[in-house]
Design an enzyme around this catalytic site. Structure first.
Site, PDB file in Angstrom:
ATOM      1  CB  SER A   1      31.475  13.209  43.480  1.00 33.74           C
ATOM      2  OG  SER A   1      32.841  13.256  42.688  1.00 33.74           O
TER       3      SER A   1
ATOM      4  CB  THR B   1      38.825  10.228  43.856  1.00 38.48           C
ATOM      5  OG1 THR B   1      39.608  11.267  43.412  1.00 38.48           O
ATOM      6  CG2 THR B   1      38.790  10.363  45.608  1.00 38.48           C
TER       7      THR B   1
ATOM      8  CE  LYS C   1      40.988   9.191  39.895  1.00 43.25           C
ATOM      9  NZ  LYS C   1      41.063   9.897  38.962  1.00 43.25           N
TER      10      LYS C   1
ATOM     11  N   GLY D   1      52.778  17.751  33.914  1.00 48.11           N
ATOM     12  CA  GLY D   1      52.655  16.588  34.911  1.00 48.11           C
ATOM     13  C   GLY D   1      52.507  15.352  34.417  1.00 48.11           C
TER      14      GLY D   1
ATOM     15  CG  ASN E   1      60.466  17.037  26.380  1.00 44.83           C
ATOM     16  OD1 ASN E   1      61.264  17.858  25.524  1.00 44.83           O
ATOM     17  ND2 ASN E   1      60.174  15.778  26.105  1.00 44.83           N
TER      18      ASN E   1
HETATM   19  P1  NAP Z   1      49.021  13.420  40.806  1.00 45.43           P
HETATM   20  O1  NAP Z   1      48.977  11.971  40.420  1.00 45.43           O
HETATM   21  O2  NAP Z   1      49.399  14.050  42.326  1.00 45.43           O
HETATM   22  O3  NAP Z   1      49.994  14.053  39.752  1.00 45.43           O
HETATM   23  C1  NAP Z   1      50.343  15.361  39.575  1.00 45.43           C
HETATM   24  C2  NAP Z   1      51.553  15.591  38.815  1.00 45.43           C
HETATM   25  O4  NAP Z   1      51.801  17.167  38.793  1.00 45.43           O
HETATM   26  C3  NAP Z   1      52.754  15.105  39.370  1.00 45.43           C
HETATM   27  O5  NAP Z   1      53.078  13.667  38.977  1.00 45.43           O
HETATM   28  C4  NAP Z   1      53.930  15.948  39.223  1.00 45.43           C
HETATM   29  O6  NAP Z   1      54.398  15.677  38.073  1.00 45.43           O
HETATM   30  C5  NAP Z   1      52.965  17.324  38.757  1.00 45.43           C
HETATM   31  N1  NAP Z   1      53.060  18.274  40.091  1.00 45.43           N
HETATM   32  C6  NAP Z   1      52.867  18.070  41.323  1.00 45.43           C
HETATM   33  N2  NAP Z   1      53.264  18.955  42.155  1.00 45.43           N
HETATM   34  C7  NAP Z   1      53.566  19.937  41.425  1.00 45.43           C
HETATM   35  C8  NAP Z   1      54.328  21.335  41.523  1.00 45.43           C
HETATM   36  N3  NAP Z   1      54.145  21.844  42.779  1.00 45.43           N
HETATM   37  N4  NAP Z   1      54.546  21.901  40.448  1.00 45.43           N
HETATM   38  C9  NAP Z   1      54.543  21.551  39.076  1.00 45.43           C
HETATM   39  N5  NAP Z   1      54.110  20.093  39.032  1.00 45.43           N
HETATM   40  C10 NAP Z   1      53.777  19.633  39.960  1.00 45.43           C
HETATM   41  O7  NAP Z   1      47.626  14.104  40.444  1.00 45.43           O
HETATM   42  P2  NAP Z   1      46.450  13.633  39.485  1.00 45.43           P
HETATM   43  O8  NAP Z   1      45.763  12.578  39.901  1.00 45.43           O
HETATM   44  O9  NAP Z   1      47.114  13.454  38.129  1.00 45.43           O
HETATM   45  O10 NAP Z   1      45.794  14.950  39.226  1.00 45.43           O
HETATM   46  C11 NAP Z   1      46.329  16.039  38.606  1.00 45.43           C
HETATM   47  C12 NAP Z   1      45.310  17.275  38.659  1.00 45.43           C
HETATM   48  O11 NAP Z   1      44.447  16.810  37.873  1.00 45.43           O
HETATM   49  C13 NAP Z   1      44.708  17.417  40.185  1.00 45.43           C
HETATM   50  O12 NAP Z   1      44.571  19.039  40.140  1.00 45.43           O
HETATM   51  C14 NAP Z   1      43.495  16.886  40.186  1.00 45.43           C
HETATM   52  O13 NAP Z   1      42.447  17.520  40.938  1.00 45.43           O
HETATM   53  C15 NAP Z   1      43.074  17.060  38.519  1.00 45.43           C
HETATM   54  N6  NAP Z   1      41.970  16.192  38.058  1.00 45.43           N
HETATM   55  C16 NAP Z   1      41.023  16.269  37.587  1.00 45.43           C
HETATM   56  C17 NAP Z   1      39.966  15.349  37.208  1.00 45.43           C
HETATM   57  C18 NAP Z   1      38.527  16.022  36.531  1.00 45.43           C
HETATM   58  O14 NAP Z   1      37.839  15.328  36.427  1.00 45.43           O
HETATM   59  N7  NAP Z   1      38.669  17.211  36.284  1.00 45.43           N
HETATM   60  C19 NAP Z   1      40.230  14.263  37.125  1.00 45.43           C
HETATM   61  C20 NAP Z   1      41.746  13.691  37.469  1.00 45.43           C
HETATM   62  C21 NAP Z   1      42.523  14.663  38.162  1.00 45.43           C
HETATM   63  P3  NAP Z   1      56.171  15.648  37.433  1.00 45.43           P
HETATM   64  O15 NAP Z   1      56.634  15.271  38.676  1.00 45.43           O
HETATM   65  O16 NAP Z   1      56.164  15.203  36.409  1.00 45.43           O
HETATM   66  O17 NAP Z   1      56.192  17.337  37.504  1.00 45.43           O
END
Ligand code: NAP
Length: 408
Positions: free
Chosen positions: A15, A52, A56, A117, A145
């Site tokens: 960032s 972040t 959030k 996820g 699912n």
């Molecule tokens: P989060 O709240 O931690 O959620 C990730 C979800 O992924 C969890 O709720 C879980 O869902 C699943 N998960 C976690 N560990 C896992 C594993 N070992 N195997 C399979 N599923 C798993 O994270 P987030 O903030 O949603 O972010 C998710 C990803 O998106 C991260 O990599 C983050 O860096 C990326 N991201 C990118 C941007 C961007 O601007 N490009 C913005 C936001 C986030 P279940 O429990 O339902 O399986």
């Protein structure tokens, strides 16, 4: 304008670089524990702040107002201090994913989209996809699912990875195989480090449309910067910043026959570009604690190749390097993914008569013509670009640099 980023661990954040390109020179990182949030938000020295993982949702109780989008998604990634001092929360991740979807060119209205996820990012992705008219299904490890009953959804046209699976430093892991999705058109991964996750590498190999999460990251930053400054910023800056970051993060990798000049040209190239140079053969010797001829003598070629793959696995994960590989790294197909995930591959060619053989175990035991005939198609399969190195190493390094600068 005093803006920055609030989170828990922010060491690898892109960032500051993005906000600098958006015109904000100073963009400090605020690493805070949960117990510090309230005081920071109320009394912190900022006019705007990005938020972040993992805050959030956690910041919401300390804000005075939420935009309709932030309220809808229950998540805030941008906080602005209004003129009277009150705090307003926005969600610009929505615009970020909307921009990513548009960049992919995929049209998903009426089609099935799987979102992997069920965390915060998944929520945003689902909202955008629903707005675009997709039939959205969340795949969650414990949900109705899940990864064990994917057969219900083999008709999906789009898969979006909103899990951290495959993200640096856990490169190479994939949440699922794309093999049986017969109607799949594209895959979007919110991860941007590596540039190509294992999931995206598979999508690319299958000829599908694919995009990583960098566009989303840059687009959300652009909208945040607009909230911070109150001034609109052109949409055109998004691809420009993405390209600049992609280039900055990309590794330049040299392949080619033993003795073709990879180390010499690589060193010169790194020097010209102000980058770190790594010689994979030296890294192997360092890891093994022995010179390469001794590794060959004791463990044979198979033992050496296994060591080499281990070293390339570590090097390929890194960013912004110039890497000279060993001449035979192309003989293992798996090395391609390791190198390609974050890198552009240059095949350095030199006429066989000019290749030295001293100190090179395979060059001494195998005629060079025979070795070249076997490897030539492999170099071709690995390479993005090939460069003749029959002149000076400076010329070859300059050709590579120019090609790299001029092509996206
Ligand atoms: P989060 O709240 O931690 O959620 C990730 C979800 O992924 C969890 O709720 C879980 O869902 C699943 N998960 C976690 N560990 C896992 C594993 N070992 N195997 C399979 N599923 C798993 O994270 P987030 O903030 O949603 O972010 C998710 C990803 O998106 C991260 O990599 C983050 O860096 C990326 N991201 C990118 C941007 C961007 O601007 N490009 C913005 C936001 C986030 P279940 O429990 O339902 O399986």
């Amino acid at each position: 304008m005093k803006c920055g980023l609030l989170g828990r661990r922010l060491g690898h954040s892109y960032s500051p670089a993005i906000h600098k390109m958006l015109g904000n020179e100073s963009y400090p990182l605020f690493e805070k524990g949960p117990e510090e949030l309230e005081n920071f938000l109320k009394n912190g020295d900022f006019s705007g702040i990005n938020v972040t993982i993992p805050y959030k949702k956690a910041v919401i109780p300390y804000l005075d107002e939420l935009s309709p989008r932030a309220r809808l998604l229950g998540a805030v990634n941008t906080v602005v201090r209004l003129p009277g001092g009150s705090l307003m929360g926005h969600n610009t991740d929505y615009f970020g994913f909307e921009t990513l979807l548009a960049r992919s060119g995929l049209s998903i209205s009426g089609k099935k989209a799987l979102v992997l996820g069920s965390g915060g990012a998944s929520n945003t992705v689902c909202a955008v996809l629903q707005q675009a008219g997709a039939q959205v299904v969340v795949i969650s490890r414990e949900g109705e699912n899940n990864y064990k009953n994917l057969d219900r959804h083999r008709d999906a046209a789009l898969i979006v990875n909103a899990t951290p699976v495959g993200m640096f430093p856990e490169n190479g892991k994939s949440p699922l195989s794309l093999r049986d999705f017969s109607e799949l058109e594209g895959v979007l991964d919110l991860i941007y480090n590596p540039a190509r996750t294992a999931l995206l590498l598979e999508a690319e190999e299958r000829g599908l449309v694919w995009e990583n999460g960098l566009t989303m990251l840059v687009a959300q930053a652009k909208e945040s910067a607009e909230w911070f400054s109150g001034t609109p910023i052109s949409q055109e800056v998004i691809p420009k910043i993405c390209l600049a970051l992609e280039k900055q993060m990309e590794n330049l990798i040299l392949i080619g026959m033993p003795g073709c000049g990879k180390s010499t040209v690589g060193r010169l190239l790194a020097e010209k570009m102000g980058r770190k140079f790594v010689d994979a053969d030296l890294a192997i010797e360092e890891a093994a604690g022995r010179p390469i001829p001794e590794i060959f003598a004791q463990q044979g070629e198979a033992g050496f190749r296994a060591l080499e793959t281990g070293v390339l696995e570590e090097l390929g994960k890194q960013s912004g390097l110039v890497i000279a590989t060993g001449g035979g790294c192309v003989t293992r197909r798996e090395n391609y993914r390791l190198l390609h995930q974050n890198g552009r591959i240059f095949w350095l060619r030199r006429s066989l008569e000019a290749l030295p053989t001293g100190g090179r175990p395979l060059s001494q035991t195998t005629p060079l013509e025979e070795m070249y005939e076997k490897r030539r198609p492999l170099y071709g399969q690995f390479a993005d670009f090939s460069v003749q190195n029959d002149g000076s190493p400076e010329e070859a390094a300059e050709k590579i640099r120019l090609y790299w600068e001029e092509t996206p």
